[in-house]
Enzyme design. Sequence first.
Site, PDB file in Angstrom:
ATOM      1  N   GLU A 159       0.807  -1.235   0.000  1.00 37.13           N
ATOM      2  CA  GLU A 159       0.000   0.000   0.000  1.00 37.13           C
ATOM      3  C   GLU A 159       0.834   1.277   0.000  1.00 37.13           C
ATOM      4  O   GLU A 159       0.751   2.085   0.923  1.00 37.13           O
ATOM      5  CB  GLU A 159      -0.957  -0.023   1.200  1.00 37.13           C
ATOM      6  CG  GLU A 159      -1.922  -1.191   1.126  1.00 37.13           C
ATOM      7  CD  GLU A 159      -2.718  -1.412   2.413  1.00 37.13           C
ATOM      8  OE1 GLU A 159      -2.920  -0.436   3.157  1.00 37.13           O
ATOM      9  OE2 GLU A 159      -3.124  -2.560   2.668  1.00 37.13           O
ATOM     10  N   ASN A 200       2.021  -5.142  -3.180  1.00 37.74           N
ATOM     11  CA  ASN A 200       0.652  -5.500  -2.788  1.00 37.74           C
ATOM     12  C   ASN A 200      -0.157  -4.229  -2.504  1.00 37.74           C
ATOM     13  O   ASN A 200       0.302  -3.355  -1.763  1.00 37.74           O
ATOM     14  CB  ASN A 200       0.736  -6.366  -1.513  1.00 37.74           C
ATOM     15  CG  ASN A 200      -0.585  -7.008  -1.127  1.00 37.74           C
ATOM     16  OD1 ASN A 200      -1.265  -7.592  -1.966  1.00 37.74           O
ATOM     17  ND2 ASN A 200      -0.930  -6.907   0.149  1.00 37.74           N
ATOM     18  N   HIS A 236     -10.311  -6.225  -1.245  1.00 35.17           N
ATOM     19  CA  HIS A 236     -11.295  -5.948  -0.194  1.00 35.17           C
ATOM     20  C   HIS A 236     -12.403  -5.161  -0.879  1.00 35.17           C
ATOM     21  O   HIS A 236     -12.195  -4.031  -1.304  1.00 35.17           O
ATOM     22  CB  HIS A 236     -10.683  -5.090   0.913  1.00 35.17           C
ATOM     23  CG  HIS A 236      -9.602  -5.795   1.675  1.00 35.17           C
ATOM     24  ND1 HIS A 236      -9.872  -6.833   2.536  1.00 35.17           N
ATOM     25  CD2 HIS A 236      -8.258  -5.612   1.695  1.00 35.17           C
ATOM     26  CE1 HIS A 236      -8.733  -7.257   3.069  1.00 35.17           C
ATOM     27  NE2 HIS A 236      -7.737  -6.545   2.566  1.00 35.17           N
ATOM     28  N   GLU A 266      -6.175 -10.749  -0.636  1.00 39.09           N
ATOM     29  CA  GLU A 266      -6.888 -10.491   0.628  1.00 39.09           C
ATOM     30  C   GLU A 266      -8.393 -10.367   0.410  1.00 39.09           C
ATOM     31  O   GLU A 266      -9.054  -9.500   0.980  1.00 39.09           O
ATOM     32  CB  GLU A 266      -6.377  -9.187   1.272  1.00 39.09           C
ATOM     33  CG  GLU A 266      -4.875  -9.137   1.461  1.00 39.09           C
ATOM     34  CD  GLU A 266      -4.389  -7.882   2.189  1.00 39.09           C
ATOM     35  OE1 GLU A 266      -5.211  -7.170   2.792  1.00 39.09           O
ATOM     36  OE2 GLU A 266      -3.174  -7.628   2.138  1.00 39.09           O
ATOM     37  N   ASP A 268     -12.254 -10.174   0.439  1.00 40.50           N
ATOM     38  CA  ASP A 268     -13.484 -10.304   1.217  1.00 40.50           C
ATOM     39  C   ASP A 268     -14.516  -9.372   0.610  1.00 40.50           C
ATOM     40  O   ASP A 268     -14.172  -8.416  -0.094  1.00 40.50           O
ATOM     41  CB  ASP A 268     -13.299 -10.060   2.729  1.00 40.50           C
ATOM     42  CG  ASP A 268     -12.494  -8.830   3.073  1.00 40.50           C
ATOM     43  OD1 ASP A 268     -12.526  -7.848   2.308  1.00 40.50           O
ATOM     44  OD2 ASP A 268     -11.817  -8.838   4.117  1.00 40.50           O
TER      45      ASP A 268
HETATM   46  O1  G3I Z   1      -1.856  -6.765  18.940  1.00 38.81           O
HETATM   47  C1  G3I Z   1      -2.912  -6.143  19.655  1.00 38.81           C
HETATM   48  C2  G3I Z   1      -3.204  -6.918  20.874  1.00 38.81           C
HETATM   49  O2  G3I Z   1      -2.092  -6.890  21.731  1.00 38.81           O
HETATM   50  C3  G3I Z   1      -4.439  -6.307  21.555  1.00 38.81           C
HETATM   51  O3  G3I Z   1      -4.819  -7.115  22.623  1.00 38.81           O
HETATM   52  C4  G3I Z   1      -5.609  -6.215  20.579  1.00 38.81           C
HETATM   53  C5  G3I Z   1      -6.827  -5.533  21.191  1.00 38.81           C
HETATM   54  O4  G3I Z   1      -7.661  -5.014  20.193  1.00 38.81           O
HETATM   55  O5  G3I Z   1      -5.210  -5.474  19.470  1.00 38.81           O
HETATM   56  C6  G3I Z   1      -4.145  -6.102  18.801  1.00 38.81           C
HETATM   57  O6  G3I Z   1      -3.789  -5.442  17.640  1.00 38.81           O
HETATM   58  C7  G3I Z   1      -4.707  -5.521  16.564  1.00 38.81           C
HETATM   59  C8  G3I Z   1      -4.104  -6.361  15.455  1.00 38.81           C
HETATM   60  O7  G3I Z   1      -4.914  -6.304  14.317  1.00 38.81           O
HETATM   61  C9  G3I Z   1      -3.903  -7.823  15.845  1.00 38.81           C
HETATM   62  O8  G3I Z   1      -5.126  -8.410  16.167  1.00 38.81           O
HETATM   63  C10 G3I Z   1      -4.972  -4.097  16.099  1.00 38.81           C
HETATM   64  O9  G3I Z   1      -5.671  -3.401  17.105  1.00 38.81           O
HETATM   65  C11 G3I Z   1      -5.749  -4.105  14.825  1.00 38.81           C
HETATM   66  O10 G3I Z   1      -5.820  -2.785  14.304  1.00 38.81           O
HETATM   67  C12 G3I Z   1      -5.058  -5.000  13.807  1.00 38.81           C
HETATM   68  O11 G3I Z   1      -5.838  -4.994  12.641  1.00 38.81           O
HETATM   69  C13 G3I Z   1      -5.239  -5.568  11.505  1.00 38.81           C
HETATM   70  C14 G3I Z   1      -5.055  -4.508  10.449  1.00 38.81           C
HETATM   71  O12 G3I Z   1      -4.534  -5.107   9.282  1.00 38.81           O
HETATM   72  C15 G3I Z   1      -4.097  -3.408  10.887  1.00 38.81           C
HETATM   73  O13 G3I Z   1      -4.003  -2.448   9.911  1.00 38.81           O
HETATM   74  C16 G3I Z   1      -6.175  -6.651  11.006  1.00 38.81           C
HETATM   75  O14 G3I Z   1      -6.227  -7.723  11.951  1.00 38.81           O
HETATM   76  C17 G3I Z   1      -5.679  -7.177   9.663  1.00 38.81           C
HETATM   77  O15 G3I Z   1      -6.663  -8.004   9.101  1.00 38.81           O
HETATM   78  C18 G3I Z   1      -5.439  -6.016   8.711  1.00 38.81           C
HETATM   79  O16 G3I Z   1      -4.918  -6.531   7.502  1.00 38.81           O
HETATM   80  C19 G3I Z   1      -4.650  -5.583   6.481  1.00 38.81           C
HETATM   81  C20 G3I Z   1      -3.503  -6.145   5.665  1.00 38.81           C
HETATM   82  O17 G3I Z   1      -2.413  -6.418   6.503  1.00 38.81           O
HETATM   83  C21 G3I Z   1      -3.101  -5.193   4.549  1.00 38.81           C
HETATM   84  N1  G3I Z   1      -4.238  -4.842   3.722  1.00 38.81           N
HETATM   85  C22 G3I Z   1      -5.403  -4.350   4.432  1.00 38.81           C
HETATM   86  C23 G3I Z   1      -5.834  -5.341   5.530  1.00 38.81           C
HETATM   87  C24 G3I Z   1      -7.067  -4.861   6.214  1.00 38.81           C
HETATM   88  O18 G3I Z   1      -6.836  -3.675   6.899  1.00 38.81           O
END
Ligand code: G3I
Length: 350
Positions: A159, A200, A236, A266, A268
């Site tokens: 991105e 990507n 997405h 990715e 969905d």
């Molecule tokens: O790691 C912390 C954890 O310690 C805490 O307990 C928990 C409480 O909410 O949060 C955890 O972090 C989260 C992390 O995912 C792991 O679960 C973050 O808050 C959350 O923002 C994060 O979201 C991820 C997101 O990327 C971040 O930008 C999503 O799971 C993940 O699906 C998403 O994936 C991205 C791709 O990498 C790139 N393309 C877009 C896609 C969707 O945004």
Amino acid sequence: MFRRTFFLVLLLAGCLPLAEAPNPTASETPTQGLSTLAEPRGLLVGTAVDPDWMDDPAYAALLAREFNLLTPENAMKFEVVHPEPERYDFQAADAVMAFAEAHNMQVRGHTLVWDSQLPEWVLQGDYTPEQWQDILRDHIYTVVGRYRGRILAWDVVNEALNDDGTLQDSFWRRKIGREYIALAFQWARAADPEALLFYNDNGGEGLNAKSQAVYALVQGLLEAGVPLDGVGLQMHTALGSAPTRQDLLANFQRLADLGIQIHITEMDVRLQYSDKPQAEKLRAQAEVYRDVLAACLQVQNCRAFVTWGLSDRYSWIEGFTGLPDQPLLFDRQGQPKPAYQAVREELASP
Ligand code: G3I
């Protein structure tokens, strides 16, 4: 004795259900997964995973039955694997690798260079441009080097473009300059010469300013001799805003004509913006999945089709939007949805 005979009579009379009796809906629960159908087509089918969920036997069994490619949803991101300047933590990433290798699956590494999910020491860091280069080089060498020879493809840069096609004023661009993209690919190639290296991005799957910019960026990198093997199109999307099959095909084909691979990385499909009845939404969602897969199958260089989560229960969308949604191939109980059936049909079609 009387009780056993009584039950036997009831059973023979058809009054008791037989555990092994054919289930009228059993045809919807395949014994062979998507990967069995995809393999002869030269396509890998995968999903994003989190190692925490792999301990759930139902999750693990569904993964193993359906897919032959995994992407760690978060486990290989900078903040997870490199939480402190001198400390790497590969526990979660290793768990994904171990599962994949135990089940004969490939892995897409995700992701080396991105603005999101950076640790505090990086976000607050005060370094010279040369030091930032050293930091990113060390990160890429260490992470890619650890899994050298075991990863199919890396999302090297994630991105980097805005929707209008301009280059994002991103963290690494500000620290290193525009050349951070080319450098990252060169470092990744040095760290693992066998891994396929991908750019990507999201929103540039059909024909629009973003996909034009992705094309131009990749073309420019290739002309400059940067080691890049493919483009990851995240996909997405949502009901009502998905690109047409025709536009997808045109975009996939022009990327393939550059001699590189295309992976759907990715996918969905959100339902939450549509006010149609649920059954209708699920049918429309199935057609979006069908269009993307059909376009991919039509372009020889499109080699992977990955959804962003195993089932609706594990999707990031609800946490992100705060609203219920059902964006994936399996419902919250892990049962196949119409989207899954559409994917099966496309994979099985001549
Ligand atoms: O790691 C912390 C954890 O310690 C805490 O307990 C928990 C409480 O909410 O949060 C955890 O972090 C989260 C992390 O995912 C792991 O679960 C973050 O808050 C959350 O923002 C994060 O979201 C991820 C997101 O990327 C971040 O930008 C999503 O799971 C993940 O699906 C998403 O994936 C991205 C791709 O990498 C790139 N393309 C877009 C896609 C969707 O945004």
